[in-house]
Design a protein around this motif. Structure first.
Motif, PDB file in Angstrom:
ATOM      1  N   GLN A  65      10.264  65.328  -2.953  1.00  0.00           N
ATOM      2  CA  GLN A  65      10.588  65.336  -4.379  1.00  0.00           C
ATOM      3  C   GLN A  65      12.090  65.451  -4.607  1.00  0.00           C
ATOM      4  O   GLN A  65      12.629  64.881  -5.556  1.00  0.00           O
ATOM      5  N   ALA A  66      12.782  66.173  -3.713  1.00  0.00           N
ATOM      6  CA  ALA A  66      14.225  66.379  -3.867  1.00  0.00           C
ATOM      7  C   ALA A  66      15.017  65.093  -3.697  1.00  0.00           C
ATOM      8  O   ALA A  66      16.073  64.924  -4.312  1.00  0.00           O
ATOM      9  N   ILE A  67      14.522  64.173  -2.852  1.00  0.00           N
ATOM     10  CA  ILE A  67      15.286  62.938  -2.596  1.00  0.00           C
ATOM     11  C   ILE A  67      14.755  61.765  -3.406  1.00  0.00           C
ATOM     12  O   ILE A  67      15.281  60.654  -3.308  1.00  0.00           O
ATOM     13  N   SER A  68      13.710  61.976  -4.177  1.00  0.00           N
ATOM     14  CA  SER A  68      13.141  60.902  -4.986  1.00  0.00           C
ATOM     15  C   SER A  68      13.735  60.939  -6.391  1.00  0.00           C
ATOM     16  O   SER A  68      14.289  61.937  -6.829  1.00  0.00           O
ATOM     17  N   GLY A  69      13.590  59.864  -7.088  1.00  0.00           N
ATOM     18  CA  GLY A  69      14.078  59.798  -8.463  1.00  0.00           C
ATOM     19  C   GLY A  69      15.391  59.059  -8.570  1.00  0.00           C
ATOM     20  O   GLY A  69      15.883  58.452  -7.620  1.00  0.00           O
ATOM     21  N   LEU A  70      15.956  59.116  -9.754  1.00  0.00           N
ATOM     22  CA  LEU A  70      17.201  58.414 -10.049  1.00  0.00           C
ATOM     23  C   LEU A  70      18.362  59.385  -9.996  1.00  0.00           C
ATOM     24  O   LEU A  70      18.241  60.535 -10.373  1.00  0.00           O
ATOM     25  N   ALA A  71      19.493  58.893  -9.537  1.00  0.00           N
ATOM     26  CA  ALA A  71      20.674  59.761  -9.443  1.00  0.00           C
ATOM     27  C   ALA A  71      21.937  58.923  -9.510  1.00  0.00           C
ATOM     28  O   ALA A  71      21.962  57.777  -9.065  1.00  0.00           O
ATOM     29  N   PHE A  72      22.981  59.514 -10.079  1.00  0.00           N
ATOM     30  CA  PHE A  72      24.304  58.898 -10.091  1.00  0.00           C
ATOM     31  C   PHE A  72      25.204  59.692  -9.151  1.00  0.00           C
ATOM     32  O   PHE A  72      24.771  60.648  -8.497  1.00  0.00           O
ATOM     33  N   LEU A  73      26.436  59.269  -9.073  1.00  0.00           N
ATOM     34  CA  LEU A  73      27.389  60.024  -8.274  1.00  0.00           C
ATOM     35  C   LEU A  73      27.469  61.464  -8.771  1.00  0.00           C
ATOM     36  O   LEU A  73      27.556  61.710  -9.977  1.00  0.00           O
ATOM     37  N   LYS A  74      27.436  62.393  -7.841  1.00  0.00           N
ATOM     38  CA  LYS A  74      27.527  63.806  -8.194  1.00  0.00           C
ATOM     39  C   LYS A  74      28.818  64.365  -7.612  1.00  0.00           C
ATOM     40  O   LYS A  74      29.037  64.310  -6.397  1.00  0.00           O
ATOM     41  N   ARG A  75      29.668  64.896  -8.460  1.00  0.00           N
ATOM     42  CA  ARG A  75      30.942  65.417  -8.002  1.00  0.00           C
ATOM     43  C   ARG A  75      30.749  66.803  -7.394  1.00  0.00           C
ATOM     44  O   ARG A  75      30.229  67.719  -8.036  1.00  0.00           O
ATOM     45  N   VAL A  76      31.182  66.960  -6.142  1.00  0.00           N
ATOM     46  CA  VAL A  76      31.039  68.229  -5.435  1.00  0.00           C
ATOM     47  C   VAL A  76      32.268  69.098  -5.654  1.00  0.00           C
ATOM     48  O   VAL A  76      32.164  70.291  -5.950  1.00  0.00           O
ATOM     49  N   ASP A  77      33.443  68.521  -5.470  1.00  0.00           N
ATOM     50  CA  ASP A  77      34.692  69.234  -5.703  1.00  0.00           C
ATOM     51  C   ASP A  77      35.730  68.229  -6.174  1.00  0.00           C
ATOM     52  O   ASP A  77      35.379  67.126  -6.587  1.00  0.00           O
ATOM     53  N   GLU A  78      36.992  68.604  -6.101  1.00  0.00           N
ATOM     54  CA  GLU A  78      38.057  67.738  -6.610  1.00  0.00           C
ATOM     55  C   GLU A  78      38.202  66.445  -5.815  1.00  0.00           C
ATOM     56  O   GLU A  78      38.736  65.462  -6.318  1.00  0.00           O
ATOM     57  N   GLU A  79      37.731  66.429  -4.584  1.00  0.00           N
ATOM     58  CA  GLU A  79      37.995  65.297  -3.705  1.00  0.00           C
ATOM     59  C   GLU A  79      36.748  64.550  -3.238  1.00  0.00           C
ATOM     60  O   GLU A  79      36.862  63.464  -2.681  1.00  0.00           O
ATOM     61  N   HIS A  80      35.552  65.118  -3.451  1.00  0.00           N
ATOM     62  CA  HIS A  80      34.374  64.539  -2.822  1.00  0.00           C
ATOM     63  C   HIS A  80      33.219  64.393  -3.804  1.00  0.00           C
ATOM     64  O   HIS A  80      33.120  65.137  -4.785  1.00  0.00           O
ATOM     65  N   TYR A  81      32.347  63.425  -3.463  1.00  0.00           N
ATOM     66  CA  TYR A  81      31.142  63.151  -4.236  1.00  0.00           C
ATOM     67  C   TYR A  81      29.938  63.143  -3.304  1.00  0.00           C
ATOM     68  O   TYR A  81      30.057  62.883  -2.111  1.00  0.00           O
ATOM     69  N   ASP A  82      28.768  63.428  -3.863  1.00  0.00           N
ATOM     70  CA  ASP A  82      27.512  63.137  -3.190  1.00  0.00           C
ATOM     71  C   ASP A  82      27.060  61.761  -3.667  1.00  0.00           C
ATOM     72  O   ASP A  82      26.955  61.518  -4.873  1.00  0.00           O
ATOM     73  N   TYR A  83      26.754  60.878  -2.716  1.00  0.00           N
ATOM     74  CA  TYR A  83      26.465  59.489  -3.078  1.00  0.00           C
ATOM     75  C   TYR A  83      25.007  59.248  -3.452  1.00  0.00           C
ATOM     76  O   TYR A  83      24.685  58.233  -4.067  1.00  0.00           O
ATOM     77  N   SER A  84      24.118  60.128  -3.044  1.00  0.00           N
ATOM     78  CA  SER A  84      22.701  59.936  -3.318  1.00  0.00           C
ATOM     79  C   SER A  84      22.001  61.283  -3.275  1.00  0.00           C
ATOM     80  O   SER A  84      22.584  62.304  -2.890  1.00  0.00           O
ATOM     81  N   LEU A  85      20.716  61.277  -3.641  1.00  0.00           N
ATOM     82  CA  LEU A  85      19.939  62.508  -3.569  1.00  0.00           C
ATOM     83  C   LEU A  85      19.740  62.961  -2.123  1.00  0.00           C
ATOM     84  O   LEU A  85      19.749  64.161  -1.830  1.00  0.00           O
ATOM     85  N   LEU A  86      19.540  62.009  -1.214  1.00  0.00           N
ATOM     86  CA  LEU A  86      19.410  62.350   0.205  1.00  0.00           C
ATOM     87  C   LEU A  86      20.709  62.954   0.726  1.00  0.00           C
ATOM     88  O   LEU A  86      20.695  63.927   1.493  1.00  0.00           O
TER      89      LEU A  86
END
Length: 302
Positions: A261-282
Motif C-alpha cells: 500500500q505504501a508504494i502504490s498510488g499516485l505521487a509527485f516529486l517529494k522534497r526531502v531537504d534543500e538539495e534532494h527529492y524522492d522520485y517515487s513512492l518506492l
C-alpha cells in the motif's frame, strides 16, 4: 549542423505529405457566402498554428528554457542580467526557427496548391463579368462568386467567368506561396550570416564546439540511463530482496500488505531537504523504512 538540416528536411517532407493527404480527405469548400472565408482561413491557419505549437513542444531547448533555474550561489549583476537576456533571446530565436519549419512549409504548400485561398476569397474578387448577369445586386454577385469554387453549382452561362476567376485566384495564391518561400530562405540565410559574423569562434572552432555539445549530450544521456537504473535497482532490491537479472538468487523478500500500500498510488516529486527529492513512492519507502520482514529461501535444485 548537418543533423539540423536533415531534421528540418524530414519535417518539411512529412508536412508536405500530410498536407496532401489532409486536403484530399477533408477539404470541401462550402461555397456559401460568409462561410468560405472562415473555412478557408481555418484550413490555412489552424493546422499551421498546431504545427507551430508542436514544434515548440518537441524541442528540448524549450523545456530547458522553461525549467531552467539560476543557481542560488550565482551573484546577480547587471552584466550577468544582460548576458542572461541575450542568451534567452538567442535560444528563443533558435527554437522559433526550428518550430517554424513545419507551419511555414504547410502555408507555402497550401498557397501553391491554391484550393484553400480560392475558397476563402472567391466572393471578394473585384471583377466585373461582361455580359454575365449584369443586373444583379452586390449581395447576389457575392453569392454567385461564392459558388465558383464548386464547379457543379455554377450555371453554364457563367462557366467562362468562373474559369477566369479561378485562374486569377490561383495565380495570386501561388505567387504568395513562392514569395513566402523566398522571404523565408533569404531570412534564414541572413540570420546564419549575422550569427557567424557575431560569433566569437572561428569556423573550425565552431565545428569543434558543435561536435563537443553533441557528444556531451549523448554521453550524458547514456550516463543518466545507467545511473538511474543502478539507483533504482538498490530500491527494488530492498523491496524484493534480490537484484533483477541475478542468476544465483538465494532468497526473496515477501513484502507486507502495508508495504504494498505504501508504494502504490499516485505521487509527485517529494522534497526531502534543500538539495534532494524522492522520485517515487518506492524511493520514499526505501529511504525511510528498514528492509525487515518475511524472507523466503529459494532452493537451487527444484
Amino acid at each position: 549542423g548537418k543533423e539540423v538540416i536533415i531534421a528540418n528536411a524530414i519535417i518539411a517532407i512529412l508536412t508536405i505529405g500530410g498536407q496532401q493527404l489532409f486536403s484530399f480527405f477533408t477539404f470541401s469548400c462550402p461555397c456559401h457566402v460568409g462561410q468560405n472565408l472562415i473555412y478557408g482561413l481555418a484550413f490555412l491557419g489552424v493546422p499551421a498554428l498546431i504545427l507551430l505549437i508542436v514544434g515548440y513542444a518537441l524541442n528540448n531547448q524549450t523545456w530547458r528554457l522553461v525549467m531552467g533555474k539560476r543557481p542560488h550561489f550565482e551573484r546577480v549583476t547587471s552584466s550577468n542580467r544582460l548576458l542572461k537576456f541575450k542568451l534567452v533571446c538567442f535560444v528563443l530565436c533558435s527554437i522559433t526557427g526550428r518550430a517554424l519549419v513545419a507551419p511555414v512549409t504547410w502555408l507555402a504548400v497550401t498557397l501553391i496548391n491554391g484550393s484553400y485561398y480560392i475558397c476563402a476569397v472567391s466572393e471578394y474578387v473585384p471583377v466585373y463579368y461582361y455580359g454575365a448577369a449584369p443586373n444583379v445586386t452586390a449581395s447576389e454577385r457575392s453569392r454567385i462568386l461564392a459558388t465558383f469554387p464548386c464547379s457543379q453549382l455554377v450555371p453554364p452561362e457563367l462557366t467562362r467567368a468562373r474559369d477566369e476567376v479561378i485562374l486569377l485566384l490561383r495565380y495570386q495564391s501561388q505567387v504568395a506561396g513562392w514569395l513566402l518561400i523566398a522571404v523565408v530562405v533569404i531570412t534564414v540565410f541572413l540570420s546564419y550570416c549575422l550569427a557567424s559574423c557575431f560569433s566569437p569562434l572561428s569556423f573550425l572552432h565552431f565545428r569543434y564546439w558543435s561536435s563537443y555539445v553533441h557528444n556531451e549530450q549523448e554521453l550524458f544521456d547514456e550516463a543518466t540511463e545507467q545511473h538511474s537504473r543502478l539507483y533504482a535497482m538498490q530500491h527494488v532490491r530492498k523491496f524484493f530482496g534480490f537484484v533483477p537479472g541475478s542468476e544465483n538468487v538465494k532468497e526473496i523478500r515477501i513484502p507486507s500488505l502495508k508495504e504494498w500500500q505504501a508504494i502504490s498510488g499516485l505521487a509527485f516529486l517529494k522534497r526531502v531537504d534543500e538539495e534532494h527529492y524522492d522520485y517515487s513512492l518506492l524511493h520514499d519507502w526505501a529511504l525511510k523504512e528498514r528492509a525487515s520482514g518475511k524472507y523466503l529461501r529459494i532452493d537451487e535444485d527444484p
